[in-house]
Scaffold this motif. Structure first.
Motif, PDB file in Angstrom:
ATOM      1  N   VAL A 129       0.932  -1.267   0.092  1.00 41.04           N
ATOM      2  CA  VAL A 129       0.484  -0.258   0.076  1.00 41.04           C
ATOM      3  C   VAL A 129       0.955   0.856  -0.330  1.00 41.04           C
ATOM      4  O   VAL A 129       1.437   1.237   0.687  1.00 41.04           O
ATOM      5  CB  VAL A 129      -1.208  -0.014   1.299  1.00 41.04           C
ATOM      6  N   SER A 130       0.425   2.154  -1.145  1.00 35.28           N
ATOM      7  CA  SER A 130       1.522   3.508  -0.977  1.00 35.28           C
ATOM      8  C   SER A 130       0.346   4.652  -1.681  1.00 35.28           C
ATOM      9  O   SER A 130      -0.398   4.530  -2.480  1.00 35.28           O
ATOM     10  CB  SER A 130       2.948   3.248  -1.945  1.00 35.28           C
ATOM     11  N   PRO A 131      -0.120   5.506  -0.487  1.00 35.94           N
ATOM     12  CA  PRO A 131      -0.431   6.289  -1.455  1.00 35.94           C
ATOM     13  C   PRO A 131      -0.182   7.469  -2.454  1.00 35.94           C
ATOM     14  O   PRO A 131      -1.160   7.836  -3.245  1.00 35.94           O
ATOM     15  CB  PRO A 131      -0.572   7.752   0.025  1.00 35.94           C
ATOM     16  N   ARG A 132       1.206   6.690  -3.010  1.00 37.13           N
ATOM     17  CA  ARG A 132       1.292   7.623  -4.123  1.00 37.13           C
ATOM     18  C   ARG A 132       1.147   6.983  -5.511  1.00 37.13           C
ATOM     19  O   ARG A 132       1.948   6.570  -6.064  1.00 37.13           O
ATOM     20  CB  ARG A 132       3.322   7.682  -4.198  1.00 37.13           C
ATOM     21  N   GLY A 133       0.908   5.359  -5.016  1.00 39.50           N
ATOM     22  CA  GLY A 133       0.487   4.059  -6.291  1.00 39.50           C
ATOM     23  C   GLY A 133       1.770   3.583  -6.566  1.00 39.50           C
ATOM     24  O   GLY A 133       3.166   3.637  -5.664  1.00 39.50           O
ATOM     25  N   HIS A 189      -1.303  -0.572  -4.069  1.00 41.11           N
ATOM     26  CA  HIS A 189      -2.940  -0.455  -3.570  1.00 41.11           C
ATOM     27  C   HIS A 189      -2.603   1.251  -3.081  1.00 41.11           C
ATOM     28  O   HIS A 189      -1.412   1.330  -2.244  1.00 41.11           O
ATOM     29  CB  HIS A 189      -3.739  -1.697  -2.874  1.00 41.11           C
ATOM     30  N   ARG A 190      -4.153   2.430  -3.284  1.00 44.18           N
ATOM     31  CA  ARG A 190      -3.418   3.538  -2.981  1.00 44.18           C
ATOM     32  C   ARG A 190      -3.801   3.673  -1.270  1.00 44.18           C
ATOM     33  O   ARG A 190      -3.526   4.467  -0.903  1.00 44.18           O
ATOM     34  CB  ARG A 190      -3.663   4.651  -3.658  1.00 44.18           C
ATOM     35  N   ASP A 191      -4.412   2.653  -0.858  1.00 45.97           N
ATOM     36  CA  ASP A 191      -5.097   2.556   0.226  1.00 45.97           C
ATOM     37  C   ASP A 191      -5.106   1.404   0.766  1.00 45.97           C
ATOM     38  O   ASP A 191      -5.255   0.565   0.156  1.00 45.97           O
ATOM     39  CB  ASP A 191      -6.939   3.549   1.200  1.00 45.97           C
ATOM     40  N   ILE A 192      -5.643   1.495   1.993  1.00 46.94           N
ATOM     41  CA  ILE A 192      -5.258   0.437   2.972  1.00 46.94           C
ATOM     42  C   ILE A 192      -7.041  -0.829   2.803  1.00 46.94           C
ATOM     43  O   ILE A 192      -6.067  -1.563   2.301  1.00 46.94           O
ATOM     44  CB  ILE A 192      -4.969   0.802   4.621  1.00 46.94           C
ATOM     45  N   ALA A 193      -7.255  -0.449   2.491  1.00 49.44           N
ATOM     46  CA  ALA A 193      -9.561  -0.758   2.502  1.00 49.44           C
ATOM     47  C   ALA A 193      -9.030  -1.622   0.803  1.00 49.44           C
ATOM     48  O   ALA A 193      -9.216  -2.570   1.138  1.00 49.44           O
ATOM     49  CB  ALA A 193     -10.167   0.195   2.723  1.00 49.44           C
ATOM     50  N   ALA A 212       3.108   1.551   2.874  1.00 47.13           N
ATOM     51  CA  ALA A 212       4.327   3.198   3.096  1.00 47.13           C
ATOM     52  C   ALA A 212       4.066   4.125   4.311  1.00 47.13           C
ATOM     53  O   ALA A 212       2.738   4.229   4.692  1.00 47.13           O
ATOM     54  CB  ALA A 212       4.536   3.402   1.519  1.00 47.13           C
ATOM     55  N   PRO A 213       4.871   4.868   4.296  1.00 45.28           N
ATOM     56  CA  PRO A 213       4.806   5.618   5.567  1.00 45.28           C
ATOM     57  C   PRO A 213       3.466   6.634   5.336  1.00 45.28           C
ATOM     58  O   PRO A 213       3.664   7.112   3.350  1.00 45.28           O
ATOM     59  CB  PRO A 213       6.035   6.339   5.777  1.00 45.28           C
ATOM     60  N   GLY A 214       2.655   7.593   5.515  1.00 46.78           N
ATOM     61  CA  GLY A 214       1.925   8.010   5.127  1.00 46.78           C
ATOM     62  C   GLY A 214       0.259   8.675   6.329  1.00 46.78           C
ATOM     63  O   GLY A 214       0.400   7.696   7.157  1.00 46.78           O
ATOM     64  N   ARG A 215       0.136   9.216   6.209  1.00 47.66           N
ATOM     65  CA  ARG A 215      -1.457   9.775   6.770  1.00 47.66           C
ATOM     66  C   ARG A 215      -2.536   8.774   5.769  1.00 47.66           C
ATOM     67  O   ARG A 215      -3.406   9.323   4.827  1.00 47.66           O
ATOM     68  CB  ARG A 215      -1.949  10.945   6.911  1.00 47.66           C
ATOM     69  N   TYR A 216      -3.485   7.649   6.962  1.00 50.82           N
ATOM     70  CA  TYR A 216      -4.778   7.265   5.878  1.00 50.82           C
ATOM     71  C   TYR A 216      -5.923   7.367   6.124  1.00 50.82           C
ATOM     72  O   TYR A 216      -6.277   7.126   7.640  1.00 50.82           O
ATOM     73  CB  TYR A 216      -4.226   5.354   5.706  1.00 50.82           C
ATOM     74  N   PRO A 241       7.864   1.644  13.137  1.00 50.95           N
ATOM     75  CA  PRO A 241       6.912   1.965  13.873  1.00 50.95           C
ATOM     76  C   PRO A 241       7.258   3.400  13.404  1.00 50.95           C
ATOM     77  O   PRO A 241       7.724   4.447  14.027  1.00 50.95           O
ATOM     78  CB  PRO A 241       7.375   2.132  15.566  1.00 50.95           C
ATOM     79  N   GLY A 242       5.120   4.034  13.448  1.00 52.00           N
ATOM     80  CA  GLY A 242       5.252   5.323  13.975  1.00 52.00           C
ATOM     81  C   GLY A 242       5.656   6.447  12.588  1.00 52.00           C
ATOM     82  O   GLY A 242       4.550   7.542  11.890  1.00 52.00           O
ATOM     83  N   SER A 243       5.462   4.969  11.104  1.00 50.23           N
ATOM     84  CA  SER A 243       5.652   6.239  10.172  1.00 50.23           C
ATOM     85  C   SER A 243       4.169   6.189   8.852  1.00 50.23           C
ATOM     86  O   SER A 243       3.904   7.069   8.525  1.00 50.23           O
ATOM     87  CB  SER A 243       6.497   5.149   9.205  1.00 50.23           C
ATOM     88  N   VAL A 244       3.271   5.127   9.833  1.00 50.00           N
ATOM     89  CA  VAL A 244       2.184   5.001   9.303  1.00 50.00           C
ATOM     90  C   VAL A 244       0.982   5.800  10.257  1.00 50.00           C
ATOM     91  O   VAL A 244       0.524   4.802  11.459  1.00 50.00           O
ATOM     92  CB  VAL A 244       1.598   3.530   8.803  1.00 50.00           C
TER      93      VAL A 244
END
Length: 567
Positions: free
Chosen positions: A7-11, A16-20, A38-42, A60-63
């Motif tokens: 999963v990566s928000p950058r594709g 996948h762009r989101d965890i769901a 991948a790191p980011g706010r989901y 830890p803490g990156s997601v």
């Protein structure tokens, strides 16, 4: 074989762009899944089913996962979470509904409500993680908490209820508004943990709970360090409580076993047992309790064995219809009483040692107030034993050394002395005043600067097979309307009188080479009077004085003596 999803928000390729969406893909294949994030706010609320592992790919803490409102993660199946930050508000941030849930190196931020909820029949493990603000709730399931930190919970940091079974190990709990750990109608163990700054009891067991505590440190709590109530059971071992209102308390039928604990600088009591509770306390230390070190009240009935009390105000107090059994207790350096039994209470003291306390034992109350002392040593006191009201004290094998008064029966109290010794007192070895009654068998008084045995007012002395040696004023003295009987007693020494009496005493086989003096009394001017609520305390020589114990009003009558000496 485990299926891997990225999963990566950058594709990216096959990402996948989101965890769901990754969870949906894993559910469609129906296989165990590893989802690397991948790191980011989901901004998502995750529902996880089946056998799934969620991992922060860069540590830890990156997601961060969660929305402004609602839950962050609901687990159904076998779910593992590693390294995520889960955030929620006004809901259960993380919920385990069925199966098992393991969270490692995870942070849960609950801005109101429940941080983690383990429902009935589930099993949840929380390891090397942080829970902020919310409550961790185990309801009817099983749980393991290892090396975690709980901060600023608005409620209880950890709640174990409704038959749940939980172990909390090596963790730190700080700033909880209510309890650090509450166990209610459930079972928990708390091992090697630190708890500080809780609003109520740091550890609470209620509603027939079973709580096991070992190797913990509890500091700066607003109420009890550890509280057992409502028929709860359990044990506390090698735990230290500092700066609590009450160190360890038991109430309402609770019955804990406490061993090897240190309770220091408690703002009220160190050990507090009340309301029909019991409890056994072994090899504990209570240091510098501001009010009472060991307190049994309102029907409490503890057993205290091999403990040490030092510093503070009162050592052991048994009051308001309570009981207690105290063996091999060492008490020293108190500002007030070492032992206190008041108001229809009963206590047994065996093998107790008391040093440098203002009073050794004081009793007060009706005829149901009793204290039994055997093999007790009292040293460096003002009064070793003071009995007032209608209380009853039994002394067997008691030694009192260095003080003002040894054994004192006042008002309508009764003191029974057997095989006991008083040495080096400045006023008297054994005294009966008011309507008090003191009976002694095999009593020895050595080196009193005043009298060995004394009666005043209407006190009564019944003494047999006893010896009074080197008493500077008199071996035995009867004044006012006091009376008594001396049988087979001896008075020895080189000075003073053997007996100063008022013709109201019966002598049977009195052995002495010193004079026996009958005193006649006539009234003259008023003398100085000393009024003391507990017992006599003098800082210089006092002559021709009257004494009143526990009186609000004192009438003074000066009396002078005319000697009628005889052998």
């Amino acid at each position: 074989m485990v299926a891997r999803y990225v999963v990566s928000p950058r594709g990216g390729r096959r990402a996948h762009r989101d965890i769901a969406s990754a969870l949906r893909a894993a559910a469609a294949r129906g296989r165990a899944a590893l989802i690397e994030i991948a790191p980011g706010r989901y901004e998502e609320a995750l529902t996880v089913r089946g056998e799934v592992r969620l991992v922060a790919a860069e540590g830890p803490g990156s997601v961060l996962v969660g929305r402004t409102r609602g839950a962050a993660l609901d687990a159904f199946g076998t779910v593992q979470v590693h390294g995520l930050v889960l955030v929620g508000r006004e809901a259960d941030v993380v919920g385990c509904h069925t199966g098992t849930l393991t969270l490692e190196h995870t942070e849960i931020r609950a801005h109101g409500g429940v941080a983690l909820h383990a429902r009935p029949g589930t099993s949840v493990t929380l390891r090397d993680s942080v829970v902020a603000h919310g409550r961790t709730l185990f309801s009817g399931g099983a749980g393991l908490v290892e090396r975690c930190r709980f901060t600023d919970a608005a409620d209880n940091a950890v709640a174990v209820i409704d038959g749940a079974r939980v172990s909390v190990r090596g963790s730190r709990i700080e700033g909880s508004r209510i309890h650090g750990v509450r166990v209610s109608d459930a079972q928990a163990e708390v091992l090697g943990c630190e708890l500080t700054g809780t609003g109520n009891a740091a550890l609470m067991a209620d509603a027939r709970a079973h709580l096991t505590v070992a190797d913990c440190a509890i500091t700066a709590v607003h109420a009890e360090g550890i509280m057992f109530t409502e028929q709860s059971r359990g044990s506390v071992d090698t735990t230290r409580v500092t700066d609590a209102q009450h160190g360890i308390a038991a109430a309402n039928g609770a019955d804990p076993l406490v061993r090897g604990c240190v309770l220091t600088d408690c703002r009220d009591t160190g050990i507090n047992v009340q309301s029909g509770a019991r409890g056994r306390f072994e090899d504990c230390e209570v240091l510098n309790a501001r009010n009472v070190s060991v307190f049994s009240t309102k029907g409490g009935a503890p057993e205290v064995h091999g403990c040490r009390v030092a510093g503070g105000n009162v050592g052991i107090a048994v009051t308001e219809g309570a009981r207690g059994h105290f063996t091999r207790v060492r008490i020293q350096d108190l500002a007030n009483s070492a032992l206190r039994v008041w108001n229809e209470s009963g206590a047994v003291f065996e093998g107790v040692r008391v040093d440098r306390c203002t009073l050794g034992l004081d009793t007060k109350g009706d005829g149901g107030t009793t204290a039994d002392l055997s093999d007790v040593v009292l040293r460096d006191f003002e009064t070793a034993v003071t009995a007032l009201g209608e209380s009853r004290v039994t002394l067997k094998g008691v030694t009192a050394e260095r003080g003002a008064v040894g054994f004192f029966a006042g008002e309508e109290a009764r003191v029974l002395v057997q095989d006991s010794t008083v040495t080096a007192v400045s006023i008297g070895g054994a005294v009966a005043a008011g309507k008090g009654r003191l009976s002694a068998r095999n009593l020895t008084v050595n080196g009193s600067e005043g009298t060995g045995l004394a009666g005043s007012e209407s006190g009564y002395l019944d003494v047999a097979n006893s010896e009074f040696t080197d008493c500077a004023s008199a071996g035995v003295a009867f004044a006012d309307q006091s009376s008594g009987r001396l049988v087979d007693c001896s008075v020895n020494g080189t000075g003073g009188a053997a007996v100063l009496h008022n013709s109201r005493v019966e002598f049977v086989s009195l052995r002495t080479t010193l004079p026996v003096v009958r005193r006649t009394i006539r009234t003259v001017d008023q003398p100085p009077t000393v009024v003391n609520q507990i017992g006599p305390v003098f800082h210089r020589d006092v002559h021709g004085a009257q004494f009143a114990w526990n009186n609000d009003h004192v009438t003074q009558n000066q009396q002078t003596e005319g000697d009628d000496s005889s052998r």
